[in-house]
Design an enzyme around this catalytic site. Structure first.
Site, PDB file in Angstrom:
ATOM      1  N   ASP A  69     -14.054 -16.134   7.223  1.00 61.23           N
ATOM      2  CA  ASP A  69     -12.831 -15.881   6.977  1.00 61.23           C
ATOM      3  C   ASP A  69     -12.047 -15.815   8.294  1.00 61.23           C
ATOM      4  O   ASP A  69     -12.216 -14.692   8.798  1.00 61.23           O
ATOM      5  CB  ASP A  69     -12.637 -14.742   6.267  1.00 61.23           C
ATOM      6  CG  ASP A  69     -11.185 -14.220   5.663  1.00 61.23           C
ATOM      7  OD1 ASP A  69     -10.411 -14.754   6.245  1.00 61.23           O
ATOM      8  OD2 ASP A  69     -11.252 -13.254   4.980  1.00 61.23           O
TER       9      ASP A  69
ATOM     10  N   LYS B 226      -2.528 -16.171   7.646  1.00 60.74           N
ATOM     11  CA  LYS B 226      -1.631 -15.905   8.472  1.00 60.74           C
ATOM     12  C   LYS B 226      -0.722 -16.487   9.466  1.00 60.74           C
ATOM     13  O   LYS B 226       0.345 -17.119   9.193  1.00 60.74           O
ATOM     14  CB  LYS B 226      -2.331 -14.576   9.102  1.00 60.74           C
ATOM     15  CG  LYS B 226      -2.664 -13.308   8.136  1.00 60.74           C
ATOM     16  CD  LYS B 226      -3.206 -12.011   8.969  1.00 60.74           C
ATOM     17  CE  LYS B 226      -3.170 -11.041   8.013  1.00 60.74           C
ATOM     18  NZ  LYS B 226      -4.475 -10.790   7.350  1.00 60.74           N
TER      19      LYS B 226
ATOM     20  N   TYR C  87     -12.709  -7.097   5.680  1.00 58.00           N
ATOM     21  CA  TYR C  87     -11.470  -7.166   4.769  1.00 58.00           C
ATOM     22  C   TYR C  87     -11.210  -8.500   4.468  1.00 58.00           C
ATOM     23  O   TYR C  87     -11.214  -9.284   5.261  1.00 58.00           O
ATOM     24  CB  TYR C  87     -10.346  -6.531   5.432  1.00 58.00           C
ATOM     25  CG  TYR C  87      -9.009  -6.736   4.600  1.00 58.00           C
ATOM     26  CD1 TYR C  87      -8.757  -5.679   3.408  1.00 58.00           C
ATOM     27  CD2 TYR C  87      -8.161  -7.626   4.952  1.00 58.00           C
ATOM     28  CE1 TYR C  87      -7.644  -5.929   2.592  1.00 58.00           C
ATOM     29  CE2 TYR C  87      -6.961  -7.899   4.240  1.00 58.00           C
ATOM     30  CZ  TYR C  87      -6.717  -7.068   3.094  1.00 58.00           C
ATOM     31  OH  TYR C  87      -5.732  -7.389   2.136  1.00 58.00           O
TER      32      TYR C  87
ATOM     33  N   TYR D 247       0.765  -1.213  -0.027  1.00 58.60           N
ATOM     34  CA  TYR D 247       0.048   0.011  -0.031  1.00 58.60           C
ATOM     35  C   TYR D 247       0.901   1.208  -0.022  1.00 58.60           C
ATOM     36  O   TYR D 247       0.751   2.319   1.014  1.00 58.60           O
ATOM     37  CB  TYR D 247      -0.776  -0.048   1.338  1.00 58.60           C
ATOM     38  CG  TYR D 247      -1.792  -1.143   1.477  1.00 58.60           C
ATOM     39  CD1 TYR D 247      -2.845  -1.480   0.394  1.00 58.60           C
ATOM     40  CD2 TYR D 247      -1.351  -2.299   2.438  1.00 58.60           C
ATOM     41  CE1 TYR D 247      -3.446  -2.830   0.612  1.00 58.60           C
ATOM     42  CE2 TYR D 247      -1.959  -3.328   2.384  1.00 58.60           C
ATOM     43  CZ  TYR D 247      -2.928  -3.776   1.669  1.00 58.60           C
ATOM     44  OH  TYR D 247      -3.972  -4.972   1.827  1.00 58.60           O
TER      45      TYR D 247
HETATM   46  C1  PLP Z   1      -4.688 -10.720   5.835  1.00 57.04           C
HETATM   47  C2  PLP Z   1      -6.049 -11.108   5.468  1.00 57.04           C
HETATM   48  C3  PLP Z   1      -6.519 -11.471   4.282  1.00 57.04           C
HETATM   49  C4  PLP Z   1      -5.502 -11.528   3.023  1.00 57.04           C
HETATM   50  O1  PLP Z   1      -4.456 -12.535   3.394  1.00 57.04           O
HETATM   51  P1  PLP Z   1      -3.109 -12.226   2.343  1.00 57.04           P
HETATM   52  O2  PLP Z   1      -2.055 -13.519   3.022  1.00 57.04           O
HETATM   53  O3  PLP Z   1      -2.692 -10.959   2.908  1.00 57.04           O
HETATM   54  O4  PLP Z   1      -3.295 -12.472   1.201  1.00 57.04           O
HETATM   55  C5  PLP Z   1      -7.754 -12.071   3.863  1.00 57.04           C
HETATM   56  N1  PLP Z   1      -8.796 -12.025   4.867  1.00 57.04           N
HETATM   57  C6  PLP Z   1      -8.406 -11.580   6.367  1.00 57.04           C
HETATM   58  C7  PLP Z   1      -9.515 -11.528   7.424  1.00 57.04           C
HETATM   59  C8  PLP Z   1      -7.332 -11.083   6.451  1.00 57.04           C
HETATM   60  O5  PLP Z   1      -6.810 -10.560   7.571  1.00 57.04           O
END
Ligand code: PLP
Length: 436
Positions: free
Chosen positions: A255, A284, A154, A26
């Site tokens: 997610d 993550k 997000y 970013y």
């Molecule tokens: C960080 C994140 C993503 C994206 O993961 P990347 O490994 O950066 O592509 C998707 N969803 C959530 C909730 C996140 O915190």
């Protein structure tokens, strides 16, 4: 032991080359803000090239839950790299993938027992959405291709993931005409502990009722909306979403990329609500922050439909799918987590963050202080000056990186009380200094 540092000239050369040629997250090219050269990291500390040490209060974007340079994870990586670093997953399989899949199936809410490994979080979200669309396609409901979500979410930076990020913060304007239009309910308004009121679910309920015929899935971050504003919401909201998805025949994607592996005090945040999604994304912290890996889990109901319908295949297969090195480190990281009293560690962090961050309300223009598990948030009334805040924290020996109005910490679970107090002290310092 003193870590290796770099001489001033080498640091300047690194920074000059970086400024000229290397893109950061970013960021703009040519007008970047400050970056800090790191030479090594160990336990909870980042070792900077100029010899300074910073306590990492955000675990390298919420990944390094065991801290850096952990002997058990190093050992797993070295052992695996001596056997094989990578082989393709088309037509081949291996023990690291099997062991990791078995751990995930064992730990995830039932009946999520089919695992698709992929490269990163955003791709695991793409895979989840593709699974949902292919599921309805396979059972003859080809019109169910759209998604419903909530504002302030997000889900990543690839196109379909972006299409379900918050419509204002998520740059929908710029990519208009490319991003598919999705349905956005109001962001959950009920705090984690707020008493439940049916009006909280009204917006989601109305929209799913109106649009369910075209909806393949609902996608949400369970309990904590992370990069969209570090908002915590009531488990009852998620239970209602689960019920509504069942009633209107819409799949539910949770997610858990940010929330997974203990951050909210439960291994997975959907456990707060006692629900199980049809599809779950993990990423993550899955490798303890060592390298990129993600997974999308689903149920037999979904996998059977996809596999028995046309074309009978799930249409995804990344080059580095189930990378053995990443799988081996993930296995070691999850075993390490399970071998420690992680619930106690998180409760301790939660208690200390609550005690030490609450006084921030009196120190400056603070809109809210909230803590859940290992996540501590100070929401300011105005947007934070990122460069100034990062510098003020670095001067205190602490690494934090705020966004928007949000100053937050998600420390490695192994952080000592003393180091955590330095992190919260740096947050106090920023609020008092008025870096906004
Ligand atoms: C960080 C994140 C993503 C994206 O993961 P990347 O490994 O950066 O592509 C998707 N969803 C959530 C909730 C996140 O915190």
């Amino acid at each position: 032991m003193k870590h290796a540092s770099m001489d001033t000239r080498s640091i300047e050369e690194l920074l000059a080359y970086d400024r000229e040629h290397i893109w950061h997250p970013y960021a703009s090219m040519g007008h970047q803000s400050v970056v800090y050269p790191v030479v090594s990291a160990s336990s909870v500390r980042l070792n900077l090239a100029d010899g300074r040490e910073l306590i990492d209060g955000i675990s390298s974007w919420w990944c390094a839950i065991h801290g850096y340079n952990h002997p058990a994870l190093n050992e797993a990586a070295i052992t695996q790299i001596r056997a094989m670093s990578h082989v393709m997953f088309g037509g081949l399989t291996h023990q690291p993938a099997r062991e990791l899949a078995a751990l995930l199936v064992d730990l995830a809410p039932r009946p999520l027992d089919k695992v698709f490994f992929c490269d990163c979080g955003s791709v695991s979200v793409e895979v989840a959405i593709k699974m949902a669309v292919q599921y309805w396609h396979a059972i003859g409901k080809k019109e169910k291709t759209k998604l419903i979500t909530v504002k302030s979410g997000y889900h990543g930076d690839t196109f379909l993931a972006m299409s379900v990020c918050d419509p204002v913060e998520g740059m929908h304007q710029m990519f208009q005409g490319i991003l598919p239009a999705q349905t956005f309910a109001d962001a959950p308004q009920c705090g984690f502990d707020d008493p439940w009121d049916d009006r909280y679910i009204k917006s989601f309920e109305r929209l799913i009722r109106e649009h369910h015929q075209s909806l393949a899935a609902a996608i949400l971050e369970p309990i904590v909306q992370g990069a969209g504003g570090m908002r915590f919401y009531a488990p009852e909201y998620l239970r209602r979403v689960r019920d509504l998805c069942d009633r209107y025949e819409v799949l539910l994607i949770c997610d858990e990329i940010a929330t997974g592996f203990g951050k909210t005090g439960k291994l997975f945040a959907c456990e707060h609500a006692g629900i199980s999604p049809d599809i779950m994304c993990l990423g993550k912290a899955i490798t303890g922050g060592y390298m990129s890996l993600a997974a999308t889990l689903t149920t037999e109901k979904v996998s059977d439909a996809i596999s028995n319908g046309a074309p009978g295949l799930f249409m995804h297969g990344p080059t580095f799918m189930a990378n053995p090195l990443a799988c081996a480190v993930a296995v070691a990281s999850i075993r390490l987590l399970l071998s420690m009293p992680w619930q106690d560690a998180i409760r301790r962090i939660e208690g200390q963050l609550t005690a030490e961050l609450s006084p921030c309300r009196r120190l400056g223009p603070v809109a809210d202080v909230r803590v859940l598990g290992a996540i501590g948030v100070v929401e300011l009334e105005r947007p934070v000056d990122v460069v100034k805040t990062v510098r003020l924290c670095a001067e205190q020996g602490v690494w934090l990186r705020p966004f928007g109005k949000i100053l937050y910490t998600i420390p490695p679970y192994i952080i000592s009380d003393r180091d955590l107090s330095r992190v919260t002290g740096a947050i106090h310092h920023v609020v008092k200094a008025g870096a906004f």
